[in-house]
Design a protein around this motif. Structure first.
Motif, mmCIF file in Angstrom:
data_model
loop_
_atom_site.group_PDB
_atom_site.id
_atom_site.type_symbol
_atom_site.label_atom_id
_atom_site.label_comp_id
_atom_site.label_asym_id
_atom_site.label_seq_id
_atom_site.Cartn_x
_atom_site.Cartn_y
_atom_site.Cartn_z
ATOM 1 N N LEU A 94 0.906 -1.319 -0.028
ATOM 2 C CA LEU A 94 -0.058 0.062 0.157
ATOM 3 C C LEU A 94 1.033 1.261 0.159
ATOM 4 O O LEU A 94 0.288 2.377 -0.362
ATOM 5 N N GLN A 95 2.294 1.081 0.527
ATOM 6 C CA GLN A 95 3.160 2.206 0.290
ATOM 7 C C GLN A 95 3.796 2.250 -1.214
ATOM 8 O O GLN A 95 4.755 2.856 -1.120
ATOM 9 N N THR A 96 3.398 1.219 -1.989
ATOM 10 C CA THR A 96 3.945 1.099 -3.204
ATOM 11 C C THR A 96 5.367 0.377 -3.237
ATOM 12 O O THR A 96 5.716 0.629 -4.342
ATOM 13 N N PHE A 97 5.712 -0.035 -2.225
ATOM 14 C CA PHE A 97 7.125 -0.750 -2.288
ATOM 15 C C PHE A 97 6.575 -2.044 -3.270
ATOM 16 O O PHE A 97 5.677 -2.798 -3.257
ATOM 17 N N PRO A 98 7.405 -2.494 -4.099
ATOM 18 C CA PRO A 98 7.303 -3.579 -4.878
ATOM 19 C C PRO A 98 7.400 -5.004 -3.955
ATOM 20 O O PRO A 98 7.687 -4.834 -2.894
ATOM 21 N N LYS A 99 6.722 -6.131 -4.650
ATOM 22 C CA LYS A 99 6.500 -7.341 -3.791
ATOM 23 C C LYS A 99 7.947 -8.004 -3.278
ATOM 24 O O LYS A 99 8.262 -8.626 -2.228
ATOM 25 N N THR A 100 8.759 -7.585 -4.309
ATOM 26 C CA THR A 100 10.175 -8.082 -3.791
ATOM 27 C C THR A 100 11.179 -7.258 -2.925
ATOM 28 O O THR A 100 12.264 -7.812 -2.643
ATOM 29 N N TYR A 101 10.570 -6.212 -2.458
ATOM 30 C CA TYR A 101 11.319 -5.311 -1.782
ATOM 31 C C TYR A 101 11.712 -6.190 -0.310
ATOM 32 O O TYR A 101 10.747 -6.567 0.512
ATOM 33 N N GLN A 102 12.841 -6.242 0.101
ATOM 34 C CA GLN A 102 13.358 -6.967 1.392
ATOM 35 C C GLN A 102 13.534 -5.980 2.471
ATOM 36 O O GLN A 102 14.126 -4.806 2.205
ATOM 37 N N PHE A 103 12.793 -6.372 3.660
ATOM 38 C CA PHE A 103 13.206 -5.343 4.786
ATOM 39 C C PHE A 103 14.046 -5.938 5.786
ATOM 40 O O PHE A 103 14.286 -5.561 6.724
ATOM 41 N N MET A 104 14.230 -7.354 5.609
ATOM 42 C CA MET A 104 15.059 -7.932 6.567
ATOM 43 C C MET A 104 15.731 -9.265 6.066
ATOM 44 O O MET A 104 15.158 -9.666 4.815
#
Length: 355
Positions: A297-307
């Motif tokens: 919903l913040q428009t990060f792509p599905k592949t964006y890694q946060f950890m």
């Protein structure tokens, strides 16, 4: 393949990299991001094409250090979003001129004075222009063309209701944000409707960020009685919290609410993974939205890694990174606006040379 622009950028207050990612997606060469929160490092560096993370207070940056990154292309861009706590509605009516937190915006302005980049952009809360500190910030832009406006992000393809101040400045000529791109707004269903079903307290086997916070027994009963777009007023009387029974709490109808599939989401916050923190209930499943859903919903792509892989999600840390981020799509819109600005300038120069 995206076109590369001859613009070198440093992203101040970069967080997890939402603005950086959007700028890079549209060709701006972001060389470094700066943030005092070292928890941002992994997400920033893992997703952003060689941009390095500087765990620094912006007040410690020198003009020479910034120039070493900004001089790598034909044009230089200083970008950022100074943390907005002093501009919140909680400060309304208070004299915050001397608040130490104002120093972040002042530091941004001071860096503009010292570095003199060709271009500057800032995203911030819509209340900012109402404060004297914004007039002080504008004084740093002698010799620049400036533009600023409060925009509704859903009009630009962000699937949430999110009003933000966008500021642009250029030494090269007049500059402005492109007109709205989405008359038909992107909905919650468009954005998260295809994710696997999970329960409260569960993590998807296919995506460790698709994790939902647990619910207490009473909150599970509450969400089961919550209608999409409704509020705690839909519940049976025994489930209503004491604070909402009082007159002072009856106006707070947007907490303990479910989203509606067909609408954009509410503004994502650092606590958006909690059912009781706003209208963050999933439209159909008995839980709050997951961290991955919040990121989408913040428009990060599905592949964006946060950890890193094989780590479980820390809700408070990753929720902070997601909620504080500039939506990636808004970063793209800013980059498109800058690209159009440079193209107009090039066309004008060609025209002058041909006369």
């Amino acid at each position: 393949m995206k076109q590369s622009l001859p613009v070198a950028c440093v992203d101040l207050f970069c967080g997890a990299g939402g603005l950086t990612h959007g700028l890079q997606q549209k060709g701006i060469q972001v060389k470094a991001g700066v943030d005092v929160d070292d928890a941002c490092r992994f997400a920033y560096e893992a997703n952003n094409n060689g941009a390095i993370f500087l765990n620094r207070d912006v007040e410690s940056l020198t003009a020479e250090e910034l120039a070493s990154y900004l001089d790598q292309e034909d044009y230089s861009l200083l970008a950022g979003c100074a943390p907005c706590q002093p501009f919140s509605t909680y400060a309304k009516g208070k004299d915050t001129t001397q608040d130490a937190k104002w120093k972040l915006l002042r530091s941004f302005g001071n860096l503009v004075r010292r570095v003199q980049p060709d271009l500057v952009t800032m995203e911030n809360v819509p209340q900012l222009p109402k404060h004297a500190i914004f007039d002080e910030f504008l004084q740093a832009f002698d010799g620049y063309h400036t533009w600023f406006e409060v925009v509704e992000c859903k009009d630009y393809g962000v699937p949430q209701r999110r009003r933000r101040l966008v500021f642009l400045a250029s030494k090269l000529g007049p500059i402005s944000l492109i007109p709205p791109t989405h008359e038909n707004h992107i909905s919650v269903a468009d954005t998260i409707g295809d994710l696997p079903k999970i329960q409260a307290g569960e993590t998807s086997k296919s995506d460790p960020l698709h994790a939902a916070a647990g619910l207490t027994e009473i909150n599970l009963k509450r969400i089961r009685q919550s209608k999409p777009g409704g509020s705690w007023e839909d519940w049976e009387e025994p489930l209503v919290a004491q604070c909402h029974r009082r007159d002072s709490g009856k106006s707070f109808r947007s907490v303990y609410g479910r989203m509606r599939w067909e609408d954009p989401a509410p503004t994502m916050t650092t606590m958006c993974y909690g059912f009781g923190n706003g209208r963050f209930g999933h439209p159909a499943q008995d839980r709050a939205i997951s961290l991955r859903e919040a990121a989408l919903l913040q428009t990060f792509p599905k592949t964006y890694q946060f950890m890193p892989k094989n780590e479980s999600a820390n809700f408070s840390v990753i929720g902070r990174l997601i909620g504080n981020a500039v939506p990636v799509r808004l970063g793209e819109v800013i980059a498109i606006s800058i690209a159009n600005h440079l193209e107009r300038r090039q066309s004008q120069e060609v025209y002058k040379q041909g006369k």
